[in-house]
Enzyme design. Structure first.
Site, PDB file in Angstrom:
ATOM      1  N   GLY A 162       1.971   1.554  -3.502  1.00 37.20           N
ATOM      2  CA  GLY A 162       0.797   1.898  -4.300  1.00 37.20           C
ATOM      3  C   GLY A 162       0.374   3.344  -4.119  1.00 37.20           C
ATOM      4  O   GLY A 162      -0.077   3.999  -5.061  1.00 37.20           O
ATOM      5  N   ASP A 163       0.524   3.861  -2.912  1.00 37.52           N
ATOM      6  CA  ASP A 163       0.216   5.264  -2.647  1.00 37.52           C
ATOM      7  C   ASP A 163       1.100   6.170  -3.491  1.00 37.52           C
ATOM      8  O   ASP A 163       0.631   7.152  -4.081  1.00 37.52           O
ATOM      9  CB  ASP A 163       0.410   5.554  -1.160  1.00 37.52           C
ATOM     10  CG  ASP A 163       0.181   7.013  -0.817  1.00 37.52           C
ATOM     11  OD1 ASP A 163      -0.942   7.507  -1.017  1.00 37.52           O
ATOM     12  OD2 ASP A 163       1.138   7.665  -0.344  1.00 37.52           O
ATOM     13  N   SER A 164       2.379   5.836  -3.579  1.00 41.51           N
ATOM     14  CA  SER A 164       3.307   6.631  -4.390  1.00 41.51           C
ATOM     15  C   SER A 164       2.973   6.545  -5.870  1.00 41.51           C
ATOM     16  O   SER A 164       2.998   7.548  -6.581  1.00 41.51           O
ATOM     17  CB  SER A 164       4.746   6.155  -4.170  1.00 41.51           C
ATOM     18  OG  SER A 164       5.139   6.353  -2.844  1.00 41.51           O
TER      19      SER A 164
ATOM     20  N   GLU B 232      -0.210   8.623  -6.464  1.00 43.23           N
ATOM     21  CA  GLU B 232       0.024  10.057  -6.401  1.00 43.23           C
ATOM     22  C   GLU B 232       0.771  10.565  -7.628  1.00 43.23           C
ATOM     23  O   GLU B 232       0.450  11.630  -8.169  1.00 43.23           O
ATOM     24  CB  GLU B 232       0.781  10.458  -5.135  1.00 43.23           C
ATOM     25  CG  GLU B 232       0.951  11.967  -5.037  1.00 43.23           C
ATOM     26  CD  GLU B 232       1.462  12.443  -3.695  1.00 43.23           C
ATOM     27  OE1 GLU B 232       1.908  13.605  -3.653  1.00 43.23           O
ATOM     28  OE2 GLU B 232       1.408  11.695  -2.716  1.00 43.23           O
TER      29      GLU B 232
ATOM     30  N   ALA C 197       0.841  -1.205   0.000  1.00 47.67           N
ATOM     31  CA  ALA C 197       0.000   0.000   0.000  1.00 47.67           C
ATOM     32  C   ALA C 197       0.874   1.252   0.000  1.00 47.67           C
ATOM     33  O   ALA C 197       0.538   2.254  -0.647  1.00 47.67           O
ATOM     34  CB  ALA C 197      -0.932  -0.004   1.213  1.00 47.67           C
TER      35      ALA C 197
END
Length: 169
Positions: free
Chosen positions: A44-46, A49, A41
């Protein structure tokens, strides 16, 4: 700024000679199962974004305004809406559903400003994106294209919106 630089590095990892990173790093699906879904996660967040930043580059606006738009798109509430849209518009494999489930179940309550349900949905989407980043870049692009259609320019999300502003220039 550091998050954006981290995104660039992570997305270019496949273009960097692994020996310069201290040895080969092989991310097979079986090795990724050994990791906590929270780690995926985080990646995945990076990935999410960076794609949001790229998608919102046009039309050019002041950097501060751009940052505010990106924040509206990458917040947990927006990610929950994107996940709902994704589940309707894209046929996910059983393996992808499994990673969504693992990400949802591994996340905690999250910050007090969002409901636990919203935080878990956002974490599950980020986990799936992190997993696909390492295992299937083509599929990752398909999913990100479903969330951020290349032919649609987006200027942000209203708090009442449940999907992309498809009519935006």
């Amino acid at each position: 700024m550091y998050t954006f630089n981290l995104c660039c590095v992570l997305l270019c990892m496949d273009r960097i000679d692994a020996s310069r990173l201290g040895g080969a790093r092989v991310f097979t699906p079986s090795r990724l199962r050994e990791l906590s879904p929270a780690v995926l996660a985080y990646i995945g967040d990076s990935v999410f974004e960076l794609r949001a930043r790229q998608h919102l580059m046009w039309p050019p606006i002041k950097l501060n305004d751009h940052t505010k738009q990106v924040q509206k798109v990458v917040c947990a509430e927006a990610q929950e809406k994107y996940l709902a849209k994704l589940l309707i518009d894209v046929e996910l494999s059983e393996e992808e559903h499994e990673w969504l489930r693992r990400g949802r179940n591994a996340s905690g309550r999250g910050p007090s400003r969002v409901t636990p349900t919203t935080y878990r949905a956002a974490s599950s989407l980020e986990t799936l994106l992190g997993y696909l980043h390492f295992t299937n870049i083509t599929r990752l692009q398909e999913i990100l294209d479903a969330i951020f259609p290349p032919e649609v320019g987006m200027t942000g999300i209203d708090s009442d919106s449940t999907a992309l502003n498809e009519g935006a220039p």
